[in-house]
Design an enzyme around this catalytic site. Structure first.
Site, mmCIF file in Angstrom:
data_model
loop_
_atom_site.group_PDB
_atom_site.id
_atom_site.type_symbol
_atom_site.label_atom_id
_atom_site.label_comp_id
_atom_site.label_asym_id
_atom_site.label_seq_id
_atom_site.Cartn_x
_atom_site.Cartn_y
_atom_site.Cartn_z
ATOM 1 N N ASP A 72 90.900 28.841 35.903
ATOM 2 C CA ASP A 72 91.971 29.758 36.668
ATOM 3 C C ASP A 72 91.302 30.844 37.109
ATOM 4 O O ASP A 72 89.975 31.264 36.796
ATOM 5 C CB ASP A 72 92.898 29.979 35.924
ATOM 6 C CG ASP A 72 92.827 30.371 34.326
ATOM 7 O OD1 ASP A 72 91.663 30.464 34.123
ATOM 8 O OD2 ASP A 72 93.921 30.271 33.579
ATOM 9 N N ASN A 94 102.478 31.602 24.418
ATOM 10 C CA ASN A 94 103.558 31.082 24.957
ATOM 11 C C ASN A 94 103.272 29.409 24.971
ATOM 12 O O ASN A 94 104.204 28.731 25.771
ATOM 13 C CB ASN A 94 104.530 31.528 25.870
ATOM 14 C CG ASN A 94 103.335 31.621 27.271
ATOM 15 O OD1 ASN A 94 102.382 31.049 27.321
ATOM 16 N ND2 ASN A 94 103.988 32.076 28.271
ATOM 17 N N HIS A 131 100.785 28.218 27.033
ATOM 18 C CA HIS A 131 100.286 28.047 28.144
ATOM 19 C C HIS A 131 98.689 27.498 28.104
ATOM 20 O O HIS A 131 98.087 28.077 27.191
ATOM 21 C CB HIS A 131 100.494 29.192 29.270
ATOM 22 C CG HIS A 131 99.447 30.465 29.101
ATOM 23 N ND1 HIS A 131 100.193 31.762 29.147
ATOM 24 C CD2 HIS A 131 98.426 30.436 28.942
ATOM 25 C CE1 HIS A 131 99.097 32.457 29.219
ATOM 26 N NE2 HIS A 131 97.791 31.943 28.776
ATOM 27 N N GLU A 154 102.436 28.024 33.013
ATOM 28 C CA GLU A 154 103.231 28.800 32.358
ATOM 29 C C GLU A 154 104.413 27.615 31.618
ATOM 30 O O GLU A 154 104.639 26.836 32.562
ATOM 31 C CB GLU A 154 103.764 29.890 32.792
ATOM 32 C CG GLU A 154 102.644 30.960 33.180
ATOM 33 C CD GLU A 154 102.584 31.904 32.027
ATOM 34 O OE1 GLU A 154 102.737 31.630 30.795
ATOM 35 O OE2 GLU A 154 102.250 33.021 32.477
HETATM 36 C C1 GLP Z 1 94.992 33.815 29.723
HETATM 37 C C2 GLP Z 1 94.120 32.528 30.107
HETATM 38 C C3 GLP Z 1 94.098 31.220 29.351
HETATM 39 C C4 GLP Z 1 93.871 31.787 27.957
HETATM 40 C C5 GLP Z 1 94.866 32.384 27.255
HETATM 41 C C6 GLP Z 1 94.816 32.790 25.819
HETATM 42 O O1 GLP Z 1 96.006 33.783 30.031
HETATM 43 N N1 GLP Z 1 94.555 32.421 31.550
HETATM 44 O O2 GLP Z 1 93.219 30.565 29.842
HETATM 45 O O3 GLP Z 1 93.721 30.490 27.035
HETATM 46 O O4 GLP Z 1 94.787 33.658 27.982
HETATM 47 O O5 GLP Z 1 93.984 34.030 25.740
HETATM 48 P P1 GLP Z 1 93.284 34.469 24.303
HETATM 49 O O6 GLP Z 1 92.047 33.595 24.063
HETATM 50 O O7 GLP Z 1 92.747 35.775 24.648
HETATM 51 O O8 GLP Z 1 94.237 34.520 23.442
#
Ligand code: GLP
Length: 242
Positions: free
Chosen positions: A68, A137, A139, A144
């Protein structure tokens, strides 16, 4: 099928995840890696960079496709996911820059950009190993919670909770982009192997919901229960409620 591997802490979890990617590249030097951002994969990338520096790992034939990118951010913006990947991995290993792919956040034409990205993944023959983090959440990528699963790459409106969670990287909440381009659930499920990494107590509930709760677009990652080759690598804290 789900396999769970537990590391004792963040560093140990990162080492295990890096070993999985190491094995993938060693067995298939020309593989297509699906890559992720967020704070969780940073340790994994650090370990991979170390392996490369020791001369144990060669990225020269590897291709990467990232999940993304924030809509509107240029790759030179230090909050963009392209910048993140350059900083944490690409600039420190011998992957060819032209073989690294991230959705182009600067393309204002969402339909065109998302179509291009789907086409690219197809032309590459699909993803061999997809690295994933897990949002609070549920995702994955930027898919989402929603009423239905989106199949292909698409433009999303980020939820309030994600904007809040990601604001820690920005100087204020107002600066966090509100939209992103992300691979869809279909793209993710088509990867031959999935490596989901999780760390910390804050992820324990969502990890349990993802793998033991109902399969629902309200917890996008729960669809991973249907994939035939998922490896969940977590530290003790994140796996404590599984
Ligand atoms: C972001 C990214 C995701 C990632 C998520 C969790 O929103 N788009 O790909 O998995 O955050 O992030 P973290 O690993 O910092 O908890």
């Amino acid at each position: 099928m789900l396999r769970v591997l537990e590391g004792k802490d963040y560093n140990d979890m990162s080492r295990i995840a890096a070993n999985m990617i190491f094995a993938q590249i060693t067995l298939q030097p020309g593989c297509v890696l699906g890559l992720a951002t967020g704070s969780t994969p940073i340790g994994t990338y650090n370990h991979l960079v170390e392996c490369y520096k020791k001369g144990d790992l060669d990225f020269s034939q590897v291709t990467s496709v990232n999940l993304d990118e924030y809509r509107g951010l240029n790759g030179t913006n230090d909050q963009s996911y392209r910048y993140f990947m350059n900083e944490h991995l690409f600039h420190h290993v011998n992957i060819k820059p032209e073989n690294t792919h991230v959705p182009d956040g600067t393309n204002p034409d969402a339909v065109k950009e998302c179509g291009r990205y789907d086409q690219l993944i197809e032309t590459l023959g699909g993803v061999d190993l997809q690295l994933l983090g897990l949002g609070n959440n549920g995702h994955i990528g930027f898919n989402e919670p929603d009423d239905n699963f989106e199949k292909g790459t698409h433009c999303v409106n980020l939820t309030e909770s994600t904007i809040k969670a990601n604001s820690r990287f920005f100087s204020s909440m107002e600066e966090v982009p509100t939209q992103a381009y992300t691979m869809g659930i279909g793209n993710i499920l088509q990867a031959k192997k999935i490596l989901l990494i999780v760390s910390g107590t804050a992820k324990a509930d969502i990890v349990r919901e993802t793998f033991t709760g109902p399969i629902t677009p309200r917890v996008p990652a729960s669809i991973l229960q249907l994939h035939k080759d998922v490896i969940l690598v977590g530290d003790k804290a994140a796996l404590s409620k599984l």
